[in-house]
Design a protein around this motif. Structure first.
Motif, PDB file in Angstrom:
ATOM      1  N   LYS A  99      30.133  91.510  97.645  1.00  8.50           N
ATOM      2  CA  LYS A  99      28.909  90.969  98.236  1.00  8.50           C
ATOM      3  C   LYS A  99      28.074  90.233  97.185  1.00  8.50           C
ATOM      4  N   THR A 100      27.922  90.827  96.022  1.00  5.64           N
ATOM      5  CA  THR A 100      27.143  90.205  94.940  1.00  5.64           C
ATOM      6  C   THR A 100      27.782  88.890  94.506  1.00  5.64           C
ATOM      7  N   ARG A 102      29.798  86.912  96.222  1.00  9.23           N
ATOM      8  CA  ARG A 102      29.634  85.897  97.280  1.00  9.23           C
ATOM      9  C   ARG A 102      28.216  85.331  97.275  1.00  9.23           C
ATOM     10  N   GLU A 103      27.205  86.199  97.110  1.00  9.04           N
ATOM     11  CA  GLU A 103      25.818  85.725  97.072  1.00  9.04           C
ATOM     12  C   GLU A 103      25.581  84.799  95.883  1.00  9.04           C
ATOM     13  N   LYS A 104      26.109  85.168  94.717  1.00 10.97           N
ATOM     14  CA  LYS A 104      25.953  84.319  93.525  1.00 10.97           C
ATOM     15  C   LYS A 104      26.649  82.977  93.729  1.00 10.97           C
ATOM     16  N   GLU A 106      27.310  81.433  96.611  1.00  9.57           N
ATOM     17  CA  GLU A 106      26.569  80.633  97.594  1.00  9.57           C
ATOM     18  C   GLU A 106      25.339  79.997  96.965  1.00  9.57           C
TER      19      GLU A 106
END
Length: 147
Positions: A99-100, A102-104, A106
């Protein structure tokens, strides 16, 4: 990193231990799949089968060319030269959870596109520390190839 990579000289030279280098670069398992305009799935460097991860290790600088490196003892290990590329990079500490990451990725993609860069492929994750490093002391990078 602490574990060595053991290679074989292939009859011409004795086996050699090569100290692990940083970063370890991974694709898959949280990495961004590369869009492919087809109806059936296609596996590429940027799109892995579910649960499959590709890891890249950088050879020490004493090996200027891939053919100078000793041959690996495991047939799953392939030594190849990768052409020079440019990346947009965001660095972060802690555990590189899917999750981390993917957020970074994006956030980095949005910033690069806003600044006028052309994205040239899927992101990769670079990890710089052995797994026993305390999370606040770990260094990770999400890297997106750009033009």
């Amino acid at each position: 990193m602490t574990a060595p990579v053991v290679t074989s000289g292939g009859g011409e030279a004795p086996s050699e231990k090569i100290a692990m280098t940083a970063p370890v670069i991974t694709t898959g398992a949280g990495a961004e799949p590369e869009p492919v305009a087809m109806t059936a799935p296609v596996i590429t460097d940027g799109q892995q089968a579910p649960g499959k991860v590709t890891m890249q290790f950088l050879l020490p600088s004493k090996y200027a060319k891939a053919e100078e490196a000793p041959r690996p003892t495991d047939e799953r290990v392939v030594i190849r030269e990768v052409p020079e590329r440019k990346f947009g990079v965001v660095r972060f500490s802690g555990v590189a959870a899917d999750k981390t990451v993917r957020e970074k990725a994006e956030g980095l993609r949005a910033a690069l596109e806003k600044d006028g860069y052309t994205i040239k492929g899927p992101f990769v994750l670079a990890r710089y520390n052995p797994p026993f490093t305390l999370p606040p002391l770990r260094t990770n990078e999400v890297m997106i190839p750009v033009e």
